[in-house]
Design a protein around this motif. Structure first.
Motif, PDB file in Angstrom:
ATOM      1  N   LYS A 146     -35.219  25.960   1.327  1.00 56.85           N
ATOM      2  CA  LYS A 146     -34.417  27.323   1.396  1.00 56.85           C
ATOM      3  C   LYS A 146     -34.061  27.480   3.016  1.00 56.85           C
ATOM      4  CE  LYS A 146     -38.329  30.021   0.823  1.00 56.85           C
ATOM      5  NZ  LYS A 146     -39.145  31.047  -0.026  1.00 56.85           N
ATOM      6  N   THR A 147     -34.709  26.857   3.825  1.00 54.14           N
ATOM      7  CA  THR A 147     -34.472  27.269   5.307  1.00 54.14           C
ATOM      8  C   THR A 147     -33.842  26.082   5.919  1.00 54.14           C
ATOM      9  OG1 THR A 147     -36.581  26.204   5.506  1.00 54.14           O
ATOM     10  CG2 THR A 147     -36.696  28.469   5.550  1.00 54.14           C
ATOM     11  N   TYR A 148     -33.394  25.155   5.206  1.00 52.35           N
ATOM     12  CA  TYR A 148     -32.978  23.741   5.804  1.00 52.35           C
ATOM     13  C   TYR A 148     -31.419  23.737   4.990  1.00 52.35           C
ATOM     14  CZ  TYR A 148     -32.009  19.918   8.848  1.00 52.35           C
ATOM     15  OH  TYR A 148     -31.639  19.155  10.072  1.00 52.35           O
ATOM     16  N   GLU A 149     -31.608  22.910   3.849  1.00 50.90           N
ATOM     17  CA  GLU A 149     -30.531  22.182   3.190  1.00 50.90           C
ATOM     18  C   GLU A 149     -29.668  23.650   2.779  1.00 50.90           C
ATOM     19  OE1 GLU A 149     -32.989  18.870   3.354  1.00 50.90           O
ATOM     20  OE2 GLU A 149     -33.475  20.776   2.812  1.00 50.90           O
ATOM     21  N   VAL A 150     -29.972  24.704   2.605  1.00 45.54           N
ATOM     22  CA  VAL A 150     -29.221  25.908   2.245  1.00 45.54           C
ATOM     23  C   VAL A 150     -28.371  26.220   3.517  1.00 45.54           C
ATOM     24  CG1 VAL A 150     -29.381  28.514   1.399  1.00 45.54           C
ATOM     25  CG2 VAL A 150     -30.948  26.779   0.269  1.00 45.54           C
ATOM     26  N   VAL A 151     -28.975  26.406   4.553  1.00 48.78           N
ATOM     27  CA  VAL A 151     -28.329  26.640   5.816  1.00 48.78           C
ATOM     28  C   VAL A 151     -27.328  25.604   6.047  1.00 48.78           C
ATOM     29  CG1 VAL A 151     -28.449  26.648   8.353  1.00 48.78           C
ATOM     30  CG2 VAL A 151     -30.438  27.975   6.827  1.00 48.78           C
ATOM     31  N   GLU A 152     -27.649  24.233   5.983  1.00 54.16           N
ATOM     32  CA  GLU A 152     -26.738  23.055   6.130  1.00 54.16           C
ATOM     33  C   GLU A 152     -25.375  23.130   5.206  1.00 54.16           C
ATOM     34  OE1 GLU A 152     -26.966  18.188   6.251  1.00 54.16           O
ATOM     35  OE2 GLU A 152     -28.565  19.423   5.373  1.00 54.16           O
ATOM     36  N   MET A 153     -25.695  23.474   3.860  1.00 52.91           N
ATOM     37  CA  MET A 153     -24.494  23.681   3.035  1.00 52.91           C
ATOM     38  C   MET A 153     -23.671  25.160   3.484  1.00 52.91           C
ATOM     39  SD  MET A 153     -26.341  23.061  -0.548  1.00 52.91           S
ATOM     40  CE  MET A 153     -25.037  23.419  -1.727  1.00 52.91           C
ATOM     41  N   GLU A 154     -24.325  26.024   3.806  1.00 50.91           N
ATOM     42  CA  GLU A 154     -23.392  26.861   4.606  1.00 50.91           C
ATOM     43  C   GLU A 154     -22.599  26.652   5.540  1.00 50.91           C
ATOM     44  OE1 GLU A 154     -26.431  30.044   5.388  1.00 50.91           O
ATOM     45  OE2 GLU A 154     -26.916  30.911   3.367  1.00 50.91           O
ATOM     46  N   HIS A 155     -23.299  25.872   6.418  1.00 51.23           N
ATOM     47  CA  HIS A 155     -22.317  25.375   7.785  1.00 51.23           C
ATOM     48  C   HIS A 155     -21.341  24.354   7.378  1.00 51.23           C
ATOM     49  CE1 HIS A 155     -24.384  26.925  11.248  1.00 51.23           C
ATOM     50  NE2 HIS A 155     -25.404  27.503  10.502  1.00 51.23           N
ATOM     51  N   GLN A 156     -21.309  23.728   5.975  1.00 53.42           N
ATOM     52  CA  GLN A 156     -20.403  22.864   5.884  1.00 53.42           C
ATOM     53  C   GLN A 156     -19.344  23.904   4.725  1.00 53.42           C
ATOM     54  OE1 GLN A 156     -21.870  19.321   3.791  1.00 53.42           O
ATOM     55  NE2 GLN A 156     -23.347  19.011   5.407  1.00 53.42           N
ATOM     56  N   GLY A 157     -19.470  25.030   4.783  1.00 49.88           N
ATOM     57  CA  GLY A 157     -18.658  25.812   3.814  1.00 49.88           C
ATOM     58  C   GLY A 157     -18.854  25.615   2.349  1.00 49.88           C
ATOM     59  N   ILE A 158     -20.047  25.303   1.982  1.00 45.42           N
ATOM     60  CA  ILE A 158     -20.640  25.256   0.503  1.00 45.42           C
ATOM     61  C   ILE A 158     -21.374  26.260  -0.017  1.00 45.42           C
ATOM     62  CG2 ILE A 158     -21.521  23.576  -1.409  1.00 45.42           C
ATOM     63  CD1 ILE A 158     -20.959  21.342   0.672  1.00 45.42           C
ATOM     64  N   GLU A 159     -20.989  26.954  -0.875  1.00 42.21           N
ATOM     65  CA  GLU A 159     -21.915  28.183  -1.195  1.00 42.21           C
ATOM     66  C   GLU A 159     -23.267  27.830  -2.096  1.00 42.21           C
ATOM     67  OE1 GLU A 159     -19.933  32.434  -1.766  1.00 42.21           O
ATOM     68  OE2 GLU A 159     -18.606  30.985  -2.397  1.00 42.21           O
ATOM     69  N   ALA A 160     -24.431  27.929  -1.561  1.00 38.72           N
ATOM     70  CA  ALA A 160     -25.475  27.471  -2.433  1.00 38.72           C
ATOM     71  C   ALA A 160     -26.375  28.464  -3.008  1.00 38.72           C
ATOM     72  CB  ALA A 160     -26.483  26.773  -1.295  1.00 38.72           C
ATOM     73  N   GLU A 161     -26.767  28.400  -4.238  1.00 35.17           N
ATOM     74  CA  GLU A 161     -27.760  28.983  -4.964  1.00 35.17           C
ATOM     75  C   GLU A 161     -29.150  28.404  -5.159  1.00 35.17           C
ATOM     76  OE1 GLU A 161     -27.500  32.161  -5.496  1.00 35.17           O
ATOM     77  OE2 GLU A 161     -25.304  32.709  -5.508  1.00 35.17           O
ATOM     78  N   TYR A 162     -30.333  28.909  -5.465  1.00 34.61           N
ATOM     79  CA  TYR A 162     -31.475  28.284  -5.657  1.00 34.61           C
ATOM     80  C   TYR A 162     -32.488  28.973  -6.595  1.00 34.61           C
ATOM     81  CZ  TYR A 162     -32.629  30.695  -1.261  1.00 34.61           C
ATOM     82  OH  TYR A 162     -32.803  31.704  -0.368  1.00 34.61           O
ATOM     83  N   PHE A 163     -33.299  28.538  -7.009  1.00 34.92           N
ATOM     84  CA  PHE A 163     -34.620  29.219  -7.694  1.00 34.92           C
ATOM     85  C   PHE A 163     -35.652  28.729  -6.865  1.00 34.92           C
ATOM     86  CE2 PHE A 163     -31.898  27.637 -11.508  1.00 34.92           C
ATOM     87  CZ  PHE A 163     -31.492  29.135 -11.798  1.00 34.92           C
ATOM     88  N   GLU A 164     -36.371  29.934  -6.399  1.00 34.86           N
ATOM     89  CA  GLU A 164     -37.650  29.743  -5.536  1.00 34.86           C
ATOM     90  C   GLU A 164     -38.919  29.428  -6.360  1.00 34.86           C
ATOM     91  OE1 GLU A 164     -37.571  32.384  -1.836  1.00 34.86           O
ATOM     92  OE2 GLU A 164     -36.823  33.631  -3.572  1.00 34.86           O
TER      93      GLU A 164
END
Length: 311
Positions: free
Chosen positions: A181-199
């Motif tokens: 949640k601290t890396y790939e989620v951020v990476e997706m945001e920087h690519q303009g991709i909205e992410a969701e996730y289950f912790e």
């Protein structure tokens, strides 16, 4: 006479430096993933010469496959590996007897990641879907436990390895177990991709140490002093990063100039609170996770965690 004395002192100084450099004990460290800000304290420890001052020469390597690090440490191909608590308990249940020699990240970062607007709002919405995983032998089993806990009765598991975002964007899979949640989620945001996730810890998986340092029993026996010095130096790197985040980040970029500065700066800000506060293992948390692993079917036999933990 004075000139001769100065020359003699200079020679002694040079010889002492050479001897000290030659005395550094070499350690090889295999990361769990390609280098990123999850590993920042390791690079801070190197750049601040904490390793050197502890008499160590640490070589940092990246794996070619996501499941390499533990296997290479257990085979004594490398001295140390960055691994995961669930992976360690699974390995212990299989008789591999890894040793936990330090901590890097002390709470779960792993998520079940998916793209927004894919008609997924609860785990049950993944019923019958293709679900990727990142680390064979761990994340696929963790996905099975997550599914059992959350009523997902059928799905197709697919190994996506390092290719998390491409697998999601292409539609190869609907979700991936393993991204942070601290890396790939951020990476997706920087690519303009909205992410969701289950912790995971909010959906039936107990709290655990996300990233730890592992070694084989043989390596611990032979290199105990060096390994303790290594984990203490990493903790100094963590403490420095917590007290001086901007300087620590610059040291990281100095060590890895090819890193995406903008993206990893944001990822570091998200990761910083999760770095280990000390190098002491919480035995009760390990026991809780081991009990869960047995009950959830992650392992087939009970694991005594006492031999695993060296601190």
């Amino acid at each position: 006479m004075k000139k001769t004395l100065i020359s003699t002192i200079a020679c002694i100084t040079v010889m002492t430096a050479v001897l000290q450099a030659g005395a550094a004990e070499k350690l090889t460290l295999m990361l769990d993933w390609f280098p990123n800000v999850d590993h920042l304290p390791i690079y801070v420890a190197r750049e601040k010469e904490y390793f050197e001052k502890a008499g160590l020469d640490v070589k940092i390597m990246s794996p070619s496959d996501t499941s390499d690090s533990l296997k290479l440490a257990m085979a004594q191909t490398v001295d140390l590996a960055v691994g995961y608590q669930p992976q360690t308990i699974m390995a212990a249940a299989e008789g591999l007897n890894p040793r936990v020699v330090g901590r890097l990240v002390e709470h779960p970062l792993t998520t079940l990641l998916y793209m927004k607007d894919k008609d997924i709002s609860s785990p049950k919405d993944l019923e019958g879907k293709k679900i990727g995983y990142t680390v064979p032998g761990m994340m696929d089993l963790l996905m099975a436990a997550f599914a059992k806990r959350n009523g997902i009765e059928s799905y197709e598991a697919i190994n996506v390895g390092f290719t998390i975002i491409p697998a999601l964007v292409s539609g190869k899979v609907s979700a991936v177990m393993g991204p942070f949640k601290t890396y790939e989620v951020v990476e997706m945001e920087h690519q303009g991709i909205e992410a969701e996730y289950f912790e995971l810890e909010k959906y039936g998986i107990p709290d655990y140490d996300e990233l730890i340092f592992l070694a084989s029993p043989q390596t611990v026996e032979k290199r105990e002093r060096a390994i303790t010095a290594f984990s203490d130096a990493v903790q100094k790197g963590i403490d420095f990063a917590r007290a001086n985040p901007e300087e620590a980040l610059e040291l990281y970029f100095k060590a890895l100039p090819e890193a995406d500065r903008r993206m990893e700066t944001d990822a570091f800000e998200a990761t910083l609170p999760y770095f280990a506060k000390n190098q002491e293992n919480d035995r009760s948390r390990w026991e809780t996770f081991a009990d869960f692993a047995l009950e959830a079917g992650l392992i087939e036999k009970a694991v005594d965690i006492s031999p695993l933990l060296t601190r």
